[in-house]
Design a protein around this motif. Structure first.
Motif, PDB file in Angstrom:
ATOM      1  N   ARG A 141      -2.380   1.016  16.448  1.00 40.30           N
ATOM      2  CA  ARG A 141      -1.788   2.353  16.588  1.00 40.30           C
ATOM      3  C   ARG A 141      -0.266   2.289  16.485  1.00 40.30           C
ATOM      4  O   ARG A 141       0.365   3.138  15.854  1.00 40.30           O
ATOM      5  CB  ARG A 141      -2.206   2.982  17.920  1.00 40.30           C
ATOM      6  CG  ARG A 141      -3.637   3.494  17.945  1.00 40.30           C
ATOM      7  CD  ARG A 141      -3.874   4.400  19.136  1.00 40.30           C
ATOM      8  NE  ARG A 141      -3.709   3.703  20.401  1.00 40.30           N
ATOM      9  CZ  ARG A 141      -4.672   3.031  21.015  1.00 40.30           C
ATOM     10  NH1 ARG A 141      -5.869   2.943  20.461  1.00 40.30           N
ATOM     11  NH2 ARG A 141      -4.450   2.441  22.173  1.00 40.30           N
ATOM     12  N   HIS A 142       0.328   1.270  17.113  1.00 39.84           N
ATOM     13  CA  HIS A 142       1.778   1.114  17.042  1.00 39.84           C
ATOM     14  C   HIS A 142       2.221   0.861  15.593  1.00 39.84           C
ATOM     15  O   HIS A 142       3.240   1.399  15.149  1.00 39.84           O
ATOM     16  CB  HIS A 142       2.231  -0.039  17.939  1.00 39.84           C
ATOM     17  CG  HIS A 142       2.130   0.290  19.401  1.00 39.84           C
ATOM     18  ND1 HIS A 142       2.208  -0.656  20.387  1.00 39.84           N
ATOM     19  CD2 HIS A 142       1.958   1.469  20.040  1.00 39.84           C
ATOM     20  CE1 HIS A 142       2.081  -0.072  21.568  1.00 39.84           C
ATOM     21  NE2 HIS A 142       1.934   1.210  21.383  1.00 39.84           N
ATOM     22  N   ALA A 143       1.456   0.038  14.881  1.00 38.34           N
ATOM     23  CA  ALA A 143       1.785  -0.249  13.484  1.00 38.34           C
ATOM     24  C   ALA A 143       1.713   1.029  12.653  1.00 38.34           C
ATOM     25  O   ALA A 143       2.576   1.284  11.800  1.00 38.34           O
ATOM     26  CB  ALA A 143       0.839  -1.308  12.927  1.00 38.34           C
ATOM     27  N   GLN A 144       0.701   1.847  12.889  1.00 40.72           N
ATOM     28  CA  GLN A 144       0.557   3.102  12.153  1.00 40.72           C
ATOM     29  C   GLN A 144       1.724   4.051  12.442  1.00 40.72           C
ATOM     30  O   GLN A 144       2.233   4.722  11.535  1.00 40.72           O
ATOM     31  CB  GLN A 144      -0.773   3.769  12.514  1.00 40.72           C
ATOM     32  CG  GLN A 144      -1.978   3.038  11.960  1.00 40.72           C
ATOM     33  CD  GLN A 144      -3.279   3.508  12.569  1.00 40.72           C
ATOM     34  OE1 GLN A 144      -3.298   4.407  13.418  1.00 40.72           O
ATOM     35  NE2 GLN A 144      -4.393   2.920  12.155  1.00 40.72           N
ATOM     36  N   GLY A 159       4.994  -1.882  -0.467  1.00 40.53           N
ATOM     37  CA  GLY A 159       3.814  -2.201  -1.272  1.00 40.53           C
ATOM     38  C   GLY A 159       4.074  -3.317  -2.258  1.00 40.53           C
ATOM     39  O   GLY A 159       3.236  -4.206  -2.458  1.00 40.53           O
ATOM     40  N   LEU A 160       5.261  -3.303  -2.852  1.00 42.41           N
ATOM     41  CA  LEU A 160       5.610  -4.334  -3.832  1.00 42.41           C
ATOM     42  C   LEU A 160       5.922  -5.671  -3.146  1.00 42.41           C
ATOM     43  O   LEU A 160       5.639  -6.734  -3.698  1.00 42.41           O
ATOM     44  CB  LEU A 160       6.789  -3.866  -4.683  1.00 42.41           C
ATOM     45  CG  LEU A 160       6.490  -2.627  -5.550  1.00 42.41           C
ATOM     46  CD1 LEU A 160       7.754  -2.105  -6.212  1.00 42.41           C
ATOM     47  CD2 LEU A 160       5.425  -2.953  -6.595  1.00 42.41           C
ATOM     48  N   ILE A 161       6.506  -5.606  -1.939  1.00 41.77           N
ATOM     49  CA  ILE A 161       6.733  -6.843  -1.173  1.00 41.77           C
ATOM     50  C   ILE A 161       5.399  -7.485  -0.839  1.00 41.77           C
ATOM     51  O   ILE A 161       5.198  -8.694  -1.005  1.00 41.77           O
ATOM     52  CB  ILE A 161       7.510  -6.541   0.128  1.00 41.77           C
ATOM     53  CG1 ILE A 161       8.951  -6.143  -0.182  1.00 41.77           C
ATOM     54  CG2 ILE A 161       7.493  -7.750   1.060  1.00 41.77           C
ATOM     55  CD1 ILE A 161       9.738  -5.670   1.043  1.00 41.77           C
ATOM     56  N   VAL A 162       4.459  -6.664  -0.351  1.00 43.71           N
ATOM     57  CA  VAL A 162       3.124  -7.175   0.010  1.00 43.71           C
ATOM     58  C   VAL A 162       2.415  -7.748  -1.218  1.00 43.71           C
ATOM     59  O   VAL A 162       1.646  -8.707  -1.119  1.00 43.71           O
ATOM     60  CB  VAL A 162       2.287  -6.055   0.663  1.00 43.71           C
ATOM     61  CG1 VAL A 162       0.826  -6.466   0.798  1.00 43.71           C
ATOM     62  CG2 VAL A 162       2.866  -5.696   2.036  1.00 43.71           C
ATOM     63  N   ALA A 163       2.697  -7.148  -2.390  1.00 44.10           N
ATOM     64  CA  ALA A 163       2.086  -7.638  -3.630  1.00 44.10           C
ATOM     65  C   ALA A 163       2.706  -8.948  -4.104  1.00 44.10           C
ATOM     66  O   ALA A 163       2.212  -9.568  -5.055  1.00 44.10           O
ATOM     67  CB  ALA A 163       2.208  -6.586  -4.723  1.00 44.10           C
ATOM     68  N   GLY A 164       3.814  -9.370  -3.465  1.00 40.63           N
ATOM     69  CA  GLY A 164       4.407 -10.662  -3.783  1.00 40.63           C
ATOM     70  C   GLY A 164       5.578 -10.625  -4.731  1.00 40.63           C
ATOM     71  O   GLY A 164       6.040 -11.672  -5.208  1.00 40.63           O
ATOM     72  N   ILE A 201       3.457  -8.884   6.465  1.00 34.84           N
ATOM     73  CA  ILE A 201       2.209  -8.869   5.708  1.00 34.84           C
ATOM     74  C   ILE A 201       1.005  -8.805   6.642  1.00 34.84           C
ATOM     75  O   ILE A 201       0.044  -8.059   6.408  1.00 34.84           O
ATOM     76  CB  ILE A 201       2.122 -10.103   4.790  1.00 34.84           C
ATOM     77  CG1 ILE A 201       3.194 -10.007   3.695  1.00 34.84           C
ATOM     78  CG2 ILE A 201       0.738 -10.241   4.181  1.00 34.84           C
ATOM     79  CD1 ILE A 201       3.339 -11.242   2.844  1.00 34.84           C
ATOM     80  N   ARG A 202       1.069  -9.576   7.732  1.00 36.10           N
ATOM     81  CA  ARG A 202      -0.060  -9.621   8.671  1.00 36.10           C
ATOM     82  C   ARG A 202      -0.350  -8.252   9.278  1.00 36.10           C
ATOM     83  O   ARG A 202      -1.504  -7.840   9.400  1.00 36.10           O
ATOM     84  CB  ARG A 202       0.222 -10.636   9.780  1.00 36.10           C
ATOM     85  CG  ARG A 202      -0.944 -10.778  10.775  1.00 36.10           C
ATOM     86  CD  ARG A 202      -0.775 -12.005  11.651  1.00 36.10           C
ATOM     87  NE  ARG A 202       0.401 -11.913  12.516  1.00 36.10           N
ATOM     88  CZ  ARG A 202       1.490 -12.645  12.384  1.00 36.10           C
ATOM     89  NH1 ARG A 202       1.577 -13.541  11.407  1.00 36.10           N
ATOM     90  NH2 ARG A 202       2.523 -12.524  13.209  1.00 36.10           N
ATOM     91  N   HIS A 203       0.706  -7.519   9.622  1.00 32.26           N
ATOM     92  CA  HIS A 203       0.519  -6.256  10.333  1.00 32.26           C
ATOM     93  C   HIS A 203       0.420  -5.034   9.421  1.00 32.26           C
ATOM     94  O   HIS A 203      -0.126  -3.999   9.839  1.00 32.26           O
ATOM     95  CB  HIS A 203       1.657  -6.038  11.327  1.00 32.26           C
ATOM     96  CG  HIS A 203       1.651  -7.004  12.477  1.00 32.26           C
ATOM     97  ND1 HIS A 203       0.584  -7.127  13.344  1.00 32.26           N
ATOM     98  CD2 HIS A 203       2.575  -7.909  12.887  1.00 32.26           C
ATOM     99  CE1 HIS A 203       0.865  -8.050  14.257  1.00 32.26           C
ATOM    100  NE2 HIS A 203       2.060  -8.552  13.992  1.00 32.26           N
TER     101      HIS A 203
END
Length: 212
Positions: A141-144, A159-164, A201-203
């Motif tokens: 919930r905190h992450a959201q 989104g692009l960071i998470v995509a690498g 990335i984890r959260h």
């Protein structure tokens, strides 16, 4: 001496549902010996209508009761999204009944007469499981909430960071300078309270996937 202060209020609560008064009394006494609070219910319908779904703890539920069976109650609890782990008890267990209970979401299935140590161990495991589950839910919930603070551009960058992608690649993809990407990156790291790329990335990878 326990005066019923905050520690008692915050201690885990076990809901015990069994139509047999002698069983309720003996199990409630046993459970209380390990510091767990117990609320006993003779009627599953009254329990369903009145128990506090916000408490940390577990549910001990007899399978065979007049009117509504424990398995029916279990199905209803799961359908309503109740997250307290459920331990089923029965005096006449079968493999099929055990299989159905686990398939429906029971945390444990024990036969009567219940072994004291087995029940207490199952309850303590269930409470630990529930605490971890609530902690994960709170973190989600905190992450959201933090993710909702990002601007549309910051979400694109995330989104692009998470995509690498690197900063330069993100800049080319969004037609902005690497310095602008670095600014967006710093802002979103601050808003998301992330200390590292791995933590980010984890959260937040799942949130990015769910909000394309």
């Amino acid at each position: 001496m326990n005066t019923g202060g905050p520690v008692a209020v915050l201690s885990p609560l076990i809901h015990l549902i069994d139509d047999d008064e002698a069983v309720r009394t003996s199990l409630a006494l046993l459970i209380s010996t390990v510091g767990l609070r117990v609320q006993a219910w003779p009627d599953p319908q009254v329990f369903m209508a009145g128990f506090d779904r916000q408490t940390i703890g577990a549910i001990v539920l007899d399978v065979r009761m007049p009117g509504t069976s424990g398995l029916t109650v279990l199905d209803t609890l799961m359908a309503q999204g109740v997250d307290q782990p459920v331990i089923m008890l029965t005096g006449h267990g079968t493999v099929e009944m055990c299989r159905r209970a686990f398939k429906a979401g029971a945390a444990e299935f024990l036969e009567k007469p219940v072994d004291d140590e087995a029940l207490l161990e199952a309850l303590q495991n269930a409470v630990r499981q529930h605490v971890k589950s609530r902690e994960r839910s709170q973190a989600d919930r905190h992450a959201q909430d933090r993710y909702a603070q990002l601007s549309a551009r910051e979400r694109e960058v995330l989104g692009l960071i998470v995509a690498g992608l690197t900063n330069k690649e993100i800049g080319r993809a969004l037609d902005v300078s690497p310095r602008t990407v670095e600014s967006h990156r710093a802002n979103l790291f601050a808003k998301l309270e992330a200390d590292s790329l791995a933590q980010l990335i984890r959260h937040y990878a799942a949130l990015v996937e769910d909000n394309p």
